[in-house]
Design a protein around this motif. Structure first.
Motif, short mmCIF file in Angstrom:
data_model
loop_
_atom_site.label_atom_id
_atom_site.label_comp_id
_atom_site.label_asym_id
_atom_site.label_seq_id
_atom_site.Cartn_x
_atom_site.Cartn_y
_atom_site.Cartn_z
N PHE A 245 1.00 -2.04 -0.27
CA PHE A 245 -0.06 -0.48 0.18
C PHE A 245 1.13 1.71 0.03
O PHE A 245 1.22 2.13 -1.47
N LEU A 246 1.18 1.63 0.75
CA LEU A 246 2.83 2.31 0.64
C LEU A 246 2.90 2.84 -0.13
O LEU A 246 3.72 3.99 -0.81
N LYS A 247 3.96 1.57 -1.32
CA LYS A 247 4.23 1.85 -2.59
C LYS A 247 3.45 2.23 -3.27
O LYS A 247 4.46 2.96 -4.02
N LEU A 248 2.12 1.99 -3.11
CA LEU A 248 1.40 2.44 -3.93
C LEU A 248 0.93 3.87 -4.08
O LEU A 248 1.29 4.76 -4.99
N ILE A 249 0.61 4.20 -2.34
CA ILE A 249 1.53 5.88 -1.91
C ILE A 249 1.99 6.43 -3.02
O ILE A 249 2.23 7.67 -3.34
N ARG A 250 3.12 5.96 -2.68
CA ARG A 250 4.59 6.65 -3.15
C ARG A 250 4.86 6.70 -4.60
O ARG A 250 4.86 7.96 -4.97
#
Length: 253
Positions: A245-250
Motif C-alpha cells: 500500500f505504501l509503495k502504491l502511495i509513493r
C-alpha cells in the motif's frame, strides 16, 4: 421501510436493539419500551411491522404478548433463556436471538424478517442469500469491466438491487458474510464477503489496506504511519498490506 419496536423490561437491552436497528437501512425505529402493554397498544394501532421481544417480563411474558397480538406483527425473540426456543417457533417467530446478541447474528435475523415481510406477491424462482450479489459485468479474470462506472449490490428484499457509483464510495468494511459500503452520509449493508467485493471493484482506485477494509485511493485525505484518513474516519493499515500500500502511495507522487 420495516417499522420496528424493541420490548424488554430492562431499558439497557432495548437501547442495544435500538442502536442495532438504526444501523440497518430500511429499518425504522418506531420506539422502545419496557412495558409490553404499551407495545401491544402500538401493534393494535397498526404502527408496527416487526417486534424485537424479550420473553421473561414481569408485566406480561413474550409468549402471552404473541398470543394477544396474533398475526398483527412479526416477532424476533431476544432472550437469555434458550429453553423457550421451541415454544417461540410454535408461534411462528422469525428468529430466536440469545443474549448477549452480536450484531452479525442480529443482522442475519433481520434479513430473515425482510424476506418474510417484503415478499413480492408473485414469487420469483428462489435465490439463496448466500450467493454473492450481482455486480457489474466482469472480465474473464473476474475483475469488473472498466466500461461500467458502477456496480449493483443486493438489497434487503429478494429481488432488490441497489446501484452504487464507484465514485461515491469512500470505503468498505467487511465482517464475516456481509459488508458495509460507506458513502458520504450513507451506509449500505449487503450479504457479501470482503474478498468477493474486492474481486468486483476496479483496482485502482480501490485498494485493500486491512483484512477488514477496502478504501478508495481517490478519497484518502492523508496517510500517517499506519493510519488512513478518509472523510471523518480513521482506518488502520494492516501489517500484511502495509508494504504494497505504501509503495502504491509513493508512486502517486
Amino acid at each position: 421501510m420495516i417499522r420496528c419496536i424493541a420490548v424488554d423490561d430492562e431499558a439497557y437491552a432495548t437501547k442495544i436493539i435500538a442502536d442495532y436497528i438504526q444501523k440497518i437501512p430500511n429499518l425504522e425505529l418506531v420506539g422502545t419500551t419496557t412495558s409490553p402493554i404499551e407495545a401491544i397498544n402500538w401493534v393494535q394501532e397498526g404502527r408496527v411491522d416487526l417486534v424485537f421481544l424479550d420473553i421473561q417480563m414481569p408485566e406480561l411474558t413474550g409468549i402471552q404478548f404473541m398470543k394477544i397480538c396474533g398475526s398483527r406483527c412479526k416477532v424476533i425473540l431476544t432472550t437469555a433463556y434458550p429453553e423457550y426456543a421451541l415454544e417461540g417457533y410454535e408461534h411462528d417467530v422469525i428468529d430466536y436471538l440469545l443474549k448477549p446478541i452480536p450484531f452479525d447474528r442480529f443482522l442475519k435475523a433481520v434479513h430473515k424478517a425482510q424476506a418474510v415481510l417484503q415478499q413480492p406477491t408473485i414469487q420469483a424462482s428462489s435465490a439463496s442469500h448466500d450467493n454473492p450479489p450481482l455486480a457489474t459485468a466482469t472480465t474473464g479474470a473476474g475483475h469488473p469491466a472498466q466500461a461500467s462506472p458502477y456496480m449493483f449490490i443486493k438489497g434487503e428484499s429478494k429481488n432488490k438491487f441497489i446501484k452504487i457509483d464507484y465514485d461515491d464510495i469512500l470505503y468498505i468494511e467487511g465482517l464475516k458474510n456481509y459488508v458495509s459500503v460507506y458513502m458520504q452520509g450513507q451506509r449500505l449493508v449487503t450479504y457479501l464477503t470482503l474478498k468477493n467485493m474486492e474481486e468486483q471493484l476496479p483496482q485502482p482506485p480501490f485498494y485493500r489496506i486491512h483484512k477488514s477494509y477496502i478504501v478508495s485511493i481517490d478519497k484518502i485525505r492523508m496517510v500517517d504511519g499506519n493510519t488512513v484518513y478518509i472523510a471523518d474516519k480513521v482506518l488502520p493499515i494492516g501489517e500484511s498490506f502495509r508494504e504494497n500500500f505504501l509503495k502504491l502511495i509513493r508512486e502517486q507522487d
